[in-house]
Design an enzyme around this catalytic site. Sequence first.
Site, PDB file in Angstrom:
ATOM      1  CE  LYS A  99      72.184  76.937  38.462  1.00  0.00           C
ATOM      2  NZ  LYS A  99      71.854  77.801  39.691  1.00  0.00           N
ATOM      3  CB  CYS A 100      64.462  71.929  38.009  1.00  0.00           C
ATOM      4  SG  CYS A 100      62.909  71.063  37.486  1.00  0.00           S
ATOM      5  N   GLY A 101      62.151  74.047  37.830  1.00  0.00           N
ATOM      6  CA  GLY A 101      61.055  74.384  38.151  1.00  0.00           C
ATOM      7  C   GLY A 101      60.519  73.742  39.299  1.00  0.00           C
TER       8      GLY A 101
ATOM      9  CB  THR B 217      64.640  73.341  42.564  1.00  0.00           C
ATOM     10  OG1 THR B 217      65.327  73.162  41.217  1.00  0.00           O
ATOM     11  CG2 THR B 217      65.606  73.464  43.315  1.00  0.00           C
TER      12      THR B 217
END
Length: 166
Positions: free
Chosen positions: A38-40, A42
Site C-alpha cells: 500500500k505504498c506509492g 508498489t
Amino acid sequence: MTNTYLPYDVLIETASGEQTTLEEHKGKVILVVNVASKCGFTPQYDDLQELQRTYGDRGLQVLGFPCNQFKGQEPGSNEEIQEFCRTSYGVEFPVFAKIDVNGDDRHPLYDQLVQAQDAAAEAGDVAWNFEKFLVAADGTVTHRFRSKTKPTDEVVVAAIEQLLPR
C-alpha cells in the site's frame, strides 16, 4: 568503502512459515527489495517482475521482503501479501515473510545490507519501501538504489547487466 556481503546462511522465513536460508541463491546475481502493498512505490512490483522475467535465465534472482515499518504500508498477513502480489502484479519471484529492516528488531539480513552505500555514499537505515540492494554472484553488495529509482531505470539495468554472464 568496505565491502558488504550477503549473509547466505542467515535464517529467513518463507511466506508459508518455513525456515530457510539464501544458500540456494548462492552464485546468482540477487536484487533484494523491501516491499509493501500500500505504498506509492508498489507499482514497482511490475518492474521487479519484468527484471526477473528478462534476466532470470541469465542468473538474476529478485527477492522481496515485505516490511510494515513505513507508515503501516504493509498491514496484511503473509498469505494476504502473497495473494496481492500474485493477483495484482503477477509476481513469480520469492516474496518472504514480513520482517523489520530497521530498529532493534532489524532482521540479520538487513544488518549487513544497510552497511552498503548508495550513489551519494550514504549507508545506514533503509529510508522507505522499495529500497533495492544489488548483490554480485560472489555475494558482494555492489549497489544500493533508493526507493525513487525504478527497478527498470537504466542505471539499475546497466548494473545488473554488468554483473550477469554474457
